[in-house]
Design an enzyme around this catalytic site. Structure first.
Site, PDB file in Angstrom:
ATOM      1  N   VAL A  80       0.660  -1.170   0.053  1.00  0.00           N
ATOM      2  CA  VAL A  80       0.111   0.107  -0.163  1.00  0.00           C
ATOM      3  C   VAL A  80       0.978   1.289  -0.024  1.00  0.00           C
ATOM      4  CG1 VAL A  80      -0.066  -0.205   2.462  1.00  0.00           C
ATOM      5  CG2 VAL A  80      -1.814   1.222   1.348  1.00  0.00           C
ATOM      6  N   GLU A  81       0.386   2.071  -0.873  1.00  0.00           N
ATOM      7  CA  GLU A  81       1.208   3.510  -1.066  1.00  0.00           C
ATOM      8  C   GLU A  81       1.097   3.974   0.383  1.00  0.00           C
ATOM      9  OE1 GLU A  81       1.315   6.883  -3.925  1.00  0.00           O
ATOM     10  OE2 GLU A  81      -0.205   7.041  -2.394  1.00  0.00           O
ATOM     11  N   SER A  82       2.209   4.650   1.014  1.00  0.00           N
ATOM     12  CA  SER A  82       2.443   5.076   2.323  1.00  0.00           C
ATOM     13  C   SER A  82       1.472   6.319   2.633  1.00  0.00           C
ATOM     14  CB  SER A  82       3.942   5.375   2.759  1.00  0.00           C
ATOM     15  OG  SER A  82       4.427   6.354   1.944  1.00  0.00           O
ATOM     16  N   CYS A 200      13.070   7.698  -1.854  1.00  0.00           N
ATOM     17  CA  CYS A 200      11.859   7.525  -2.203  1.00  0.00           C
ATOM     18  C   CYS A 200      11.757   7.588  -3.447  1.00  0.00           C
ATOM     19  CB  CYS A 200      10.840   8.526  -1.517  1.00  0.00           C
ATOM     20  SG  CYS A 200       9.122   8.334  -2.204  1.00  0.00           S
ATOM     21  N   ASP A 207      15.224   8.319   2.863  1.00  0.00           N
ATOM     22  CA  ASP A 207      14.621   7.435   3.755  1.00  0.00           C
ATOM     23  C   ASP A 207      15.762   6.986   4.566  1.00  0.00           C
ATOM     24  OD1 ASP A 207      11.922   7.525   3.151  1.00  0.00           O
ATOM     25  OD2 ASP A 207      12.323   6.232   1.469  1.00  0.00           O
ATOM     26  N   HIS A 240      10.913   0.893   0.718  1.00  0.00           N
ATOM     27  CA  HIS A 240      11.683   0.345   1.699  1.00  0.00           C
ATOM     28  C   HIS A 240      11.518  -1.214   1.585  1.00  0.00           C
ATOM     29  CE1 HIS A 240       9.882   4.060   3.344  1.00  0.00           C
ATOM     30  NE2 HIS A 240      10.765   3.883   4.419  1.00  0.00           N
ATOM     31  N   GLU A 241      10.391  -1.699   0.909  1.00  0.00           N
ATOM     32  CA  GLU A 241      10.337  -3.191   0.907  1.00  0.00           C
ATOM     33  C   GLU A 241      11.300  -3.593  -0.436  1.00  0.00           C
ATOM     34  OE1 GLU A 241       6.208  -1.646   1.895  1.00  0.00           O
ATOM     35  OE2 GLU A 241       7.731  -0.752   0.684  1.00  0.00           O
TER      36      GLU A 241
END
Length: 294
Positions: A80-82, A200, A207, A240-241
């Protein structure tokens, strides 16, 4: 709306009514196709999201506050987009619920629909006894040794790279030569670095995170080269993932480990921190936790 959803827009409308349609999925295949490695091995693990700005109304119209944790399976076809998650959580700020359980069930339903996999949702009250190992909200310390000073004795300058360089893991230095005679001996290593940084891919904002690795391999781990490799992410654009999965893939290919855990704790943005974890086997999956910078 851009390919990356609300995060890529210049202006944003913040909903004040329950808006599940705000949630925006991003296909994991985008990042995994770019890695170009065995995608199935990147589906073993969990992404833990921790939200510290949770609020809704009880039936008397009084605001309720909580801390939330969402466990998204790495096998889900979407993340899911943050920013869309932040907007979604904001959209329930003025929605009335009869109980905390109702909030938990609704969020689990909406997030599961978005990522197309079952999402685990936990809510913690601020007066709950959170100082225990069960909640994982007590500030913890990564296991193993910190390798951030591994280059302190070196005169080599670490350059900036645009993309991660797995070749930095390879070494011909004296440390590696000294252990070549024992290469057939499997050995376990536990280490971490607080110097993980990436950008990002949509906003180019930095990040920051702490990366921890637990690995068992016949190949020796050179801390200096491992640190060089981690630093090669500093100008890399990736969610991040995706960054954690890139590291998992690179370590898997170079070290051919019998066991491997790669996890990261990223610093909070918009009241939410993201903590991906990939393991070579689900039996190795650690408990969620929180570090000092979160």
């Amino acid at each position: 709306m851009s390919i990356h959803g609300i995060l890529g827009e210049q202006t944003t409308d913040y909903p004040t009514e329950y808006s599940p349609e705000t949630l925006y999925p991003i296909a994991r295949s985008i990042g995994r196709d770019a890695i170009g490695w065995q995608a199935a091995k990147l589906t073993v693990g969990v992404d833990w999201w921790q939200a510290f700005e949770m609020s809704w109304l009880n039936q008397q119209g009084i605001s309720q506050v909580a801390i939330a944790r969402f466990g998204i399976p790495a096998a889900s076809p979407f993340i899911v987009e943050s920013k869309s998650l932040k907007l979604y959580l904001n959209s329930i700020n003025f929605t009335e619920f009869g109980s905390w359980a109702e909030v938990q069930i609704l969020i689990a339903k909406d997030l599961s629909k978005c990522v197309q996999s079952e999402v685990q949702v936990e809510l913690f009250g601020l007066d709950d006894d959170l100082h225990d190992e069960i909640s994982g909200l007590l500030i913890a310390q990564p296991e193993g040794i910190c390798i951030d000073d591994a280059l302190a004795g070196s005169t080599d300058k670490v350059g900036l790279t645009m993309h991660p360089e797995a070749s930095l893991l390879s070494s011909n230095d004296a440390e590696s030569s000294a252990v070549k005679a024992n290469d057939s001996d499997s050995r376990s290593y536990n280490f971490y670095s607080n110097l993980l940084r990436s950008n990002c891919p949509v906003t180019n904002q930095p990040d920051w995170g702490t990366l921890a690795v637990s690995i068992t391999s016949n190949k020796p781990v050179n801390n200096a080269n491992m640190l060089r490799y981690i630093l090669s992410f500093r100008q890399h654009n990736g969610f991040h993932e995706q960054c954690v999965e890139q590291i998992f893939a690179d370590l898997s290919q170079y070290y051919q480990p019998s066991t491997l855990i790669v996890r990261a704790w990223y610093t909070r943005r918009g009241g939410i921190d993201i903590n991906p974890c990939r393991v070579s086997d689900m039996s190795l999956l650690p408990k969620p936790s929180r570090l000092i910078r979160q």
